[in-house]
Design an enzyme around this catalytic site. Structure first.
Site, PDB file in Angstrom:
ATOM      1  N   ARG A 101       1.318  -1.217   0.160  1.00 54.69           N
ATOM      2  CA  ARG A 101       0.017   0.066  -0.189  1.00 54.69           C
ATOM      3  C   ARG A 101       1.272   1.492  -0.056  1.00 54.69           C
ATOM      4  O   ARG A 101       1.394   1.152   1.235  1.00 54.69           O
ATOM      5  CB  ARG A 101      -1.012  -0.250   1.992  1.00 54.69           C
ATOM      6  CG  ARG A 101      -1.801   1.780   1.721  1.00 54.69           C
ATOM      7  CD  ARG A 101      -2.570   1.519   2.478  1.00 54.69           C
ATOM      8  NE  ARG A 101      -3.609   0.370   2.382  1.00 54.69           N
ATOM      9  CZ  ARG A 101      -5.131   0.771   2.315  1.00 54.69           C
ATOM     10  NH1 ARG A 101      -5.252   1.707   3.717  1.00 54.69           N
ATOM     11  NH2 ARG A 101      -5.963  -0.005   1.946  1.00 54.69           N
ATOM     12  N   HIS A 128      -7.050   0.700  -5.884  1.00 51.87           N
ATOM     13  CA  HIS A 128      -8.013   0.028  -5.118  1.00 51.87           C
ATOM     14  C   HIS A 128      -8.264  -1.346  -6.002  1.00 51.87           C
ATOM     15  O   HIS A 128      -9.500  -1.367  -5.771  1.00 51.87           O
ATOM     16  CB  HIS A 128      -8.796   0.667  -4.629  1.00 51.87           C
ATOM     17  CG  HIS A 128      -8.252   0.589  -2.633  1.00 51.87           C
ATOM     18  ND1 HIS A 128      -7.624  -0.804  -2.957  1.00 51.87           N
ATOM     19  CD2 HIS A 128      -9.219   0.885  -1.993  1.00 51.87           C
ATOM     20  CE1 HIS A 128      -8.368  -1.038  -0.886  1.00 51.87           C
ATOM     21  NE2 HIS A 128      -8.774  -0.066  -0.912  1.00 51.87           N
ATOM     22  N   GLN A 131      -9.934  -4.141  -3.438  1.00 51.51           N
ATOM     23  CA  GLN A 131     -11.236  -3.535  -2.746  1.00 51.51           C
ATOM     24  C   GLN A 131     -12.690  -3.792  -3.604  1.00 51.51           C
ATOM     25  O   GLN A 131     -13.838  -4.014  -3.858  1.00 51.51           O
ATOM     26  CB  GLN A 131     -10.971  -1.379  -2.935  1.00 51.51           C
ATOM     27  CG  GLN A 131     -12.594  -1.580  -2.344  1.00 51.51           C
ATOM     28  CD  GLN A 131     -12.857  -1.209  -0.775  1.00 51.51           C
ATOM     29  OE1 GLN A 131     -12.589  -1.492  -0.440  1.00 51.51           O
ATOM     30  NE2 GLN A 131     -14.604  -1.790  -0.489  1.00 51.51           N
ATOM     31  N   ASP A 223     -17.482   8.037  -1.704  1.00 51.54           N
ATOM     32  CA  ASP A 223     -15.507   7.568  -1.177  1.00 51.54           C
ATOM     33  C   ASP A 223     -15.522   8.774  -0.196  1.00 51.54           C
ATOM     34  O   ASP A 223     -15.824   9.697  -0.797  1.00 51.54           O
ATOM     35  CB  ASP A 223     -14.745   6.906  -1.675  1.00 51.54           C
ATOM     36  CG  ASP A 223     -13.411   6.592  -1.250  1.00 51.54           C
ATOM     37  OD1 ASP A 223     -13.182   6.800  -0.280  1.00 51.54           O
ATOM     38  OD2 ASP A 223     -12.877   6.339  -1.585  1.00 51.54           O
ATOM     39  N   CYS A 263     -16.167   1.858   0.160  1.00 53.30           N
ATOM     40  CA  CYS A 263     -15.029   1.063   0.817  1.00 53.30           C
ATOM     41  C   CYS A 263     -14.732   1.513   2.412  1.00 53.30           C
ATOM     42  O   CYS A 263     -13.978   0.346   2.993  1.00 53.30           O
ATOM     43  CB  CYS A 263     -14.128   1.898   0.037  1.00 53.30           C
ATOM     44  SG  CYS A 263     -13.496   3.513  -0.355  1.00 53.30           S
ATOM     45  N   ARG A 291     -13.310  -8.757   1.295  1.00 54.46           N
ATOM     46  CA  ARG A 291     -12.557  -8.085   1.658  1.00 54.46           C
ATOM     47  C   ARG A 291     -11.469  -9.265   1.731  1.00 54.46           C
ATOM     48  O   ARG A 291     -10.457 -10.163   0.748  1.00 54.46           O
ATOM     49  CB  ARG A 291     -11.623  -6.345   1.849  1.00 54.46           C
ATOM     50  CG  ARG A 291     -11.921  -6.017   1.046  1.00 54.46           C
ATOM     51  CD  ARG A 291     -11.172  -5.248   0.593  1.00 54.46           C
ATOM     52  NE  ARG A 291     -10.233  -4.904   0.224  1.00 54.46           N
ATOM     53  CZ  ARG A 291      -9.213  -4.057   1.377  1.00 54.46           C
ATOM     54  NH1 ARG A 291      -9.694  -2.839   1.669  1.00 54.46           N
ATOM     55  NH2 ARG A 291      -8.626  -4.033   1.024  1.00 54.46           N
TER      56      ARG A 291
END
Ligand code: CP
Ligand code: NVA
Length: 308
Positions: A101, A128, A131, A223, A263, A291
């Protein structure tokens, strides 16, 4: 199967469906996969904070019989203390896979190119992908037909939005993205997603009007307005994005059985109201759970055979 998991764009249509199908089996019967990554080790490089990603990769490795090593932003200081290339050349001597990340997407690419072991993108400024795979698995679980649904994304044209565009292209669903002017998704990503969708017949619609995007949608996604690394722009963005809040009035423009997605982490009272995120339509914690299952699949597909 691909050797790294950096972008949904890199997946074939077969691989995209394979991940969703295998995730269903792993979620239903996790005991069948208990020792599949026995003695394997995943290094988890975090240059940004996390709850879900850290927990789900670490718990996922434990459930598959392996181990995970967490490296906090202050540990490696990638790019400052050592280049992604040299980090990768060290890591491949010790572990079987790397999860990263970070900020610049190029760092994830450089790391993947330098190593013989699989690299998984667990969020960059650009994408991402884990996700979005979990999100499309969640949509399928919510009895949505991926080939015919309309997904509305309202807010910032950011990393999550980009990966949703790629996932929509692979699944053939319609996606409508509403952002303020100047905050649209990256045109290069929109173009690539458009090319991917030639195989599936998906269509991308961009607008600056949230109502237009949400009209008749089967799922409404938002988001945060300021992503990690954009903290300084928080106040400016709060003013610009205010008309893009997902509240009951906006949700009511979607289909009556539409789901609400995020998310997480959410900034309640900003991009979404409590009323919406806590409603029966909200599937945000299913997304968070999934996830785990989706990433177990990705790790199995990439790490069961050690080298690229
Ligand atoms: N959705 C997500 O990636 O959450 P974290 O930032 O907490 O990992
Ligand atoms: N767009 C957000 C997603 C967090 C999971 C960010 O990058 O901070």
């Amino acid at each position: 199967m691909i050797e790294d998991f950096l972008s949904i764009h890199d997946l074939s249509l077969y691989e995209f469906s394979q991940i969703l199908d295998m995730t269903e089996k792993i979620k239903e019967q996790p005991q069948n996969y208990r020792n599949k990554l026995k003695d394997k080790v995943l290094a988890m490089i975090f240059q940004k904070p996390s709850l879900r990603t850290r927990m789900t990769f670490e718990v996922g490795m434990l459930q598959l019989g392996g181990e995970a090593v967490y490296l906090a932003p202050s540990d490696i200081q990638m790019g400052k203390r050592e280049t992604p290339h040299d980090v990768g050349k060290n890591m491949e001597r010790w572990v079987d896979g790397i999860m990263i990340r970070t900020f610049a997407h190029q760092e994830a690419i450089d790391l993947a190119q330098a190593t013989r072991i699989p690299v998984i993108n667990a969020l960059t400024d650009l994408l991402h992908p884990c996700q979005a795979m979990a999100d499309f698995f969640t949509l399928r679980e919510s009895n949505k037909d991926l080939t015919s649904l309309k997904l509305a994304y309202v807010g910032d044209g950011n990393n999550v939005c980009h990966s949703l565009l790629f996932a929509a292209a692979k699944s053939g669903c319609r996606i409508s993205v509403a952002t303020p002017q100047g905050y649209e998704p990256d045109p290069a990503i929109v173009k690539q997603a458009g090319q991917d969708s030639e195989e599936t017949g998906e269509s991308v619609h961009l607008t600056n009007d949230p109502s237009e995007a949400v009209e008749g949608a089967d799922a409404v996604y938002t988001d945060v307005w300021a992503s990690m690394g954009q903290e300084k722009e928080k106040n400016k963005r709060a003013r610009i994005f205010a008309p893009f809040q997902v509240n009951k009035e906006l949700m009511d423009k979607a289909k009556t059985d539409a789901v609400f997605m995020h998310c997480l982490p959410a900034h309640r009272g900003e991009e979404v109201t409590d009323e919406v995120i806590d409603s029966a339509q909200s599937v945000v914690f299913d997304q968070a759970e999934n996830r785990l299952h989706v990433q177990k699949t990705i790790m199995l597909l990439l790490m069961e055979k050690r080298n690229k």
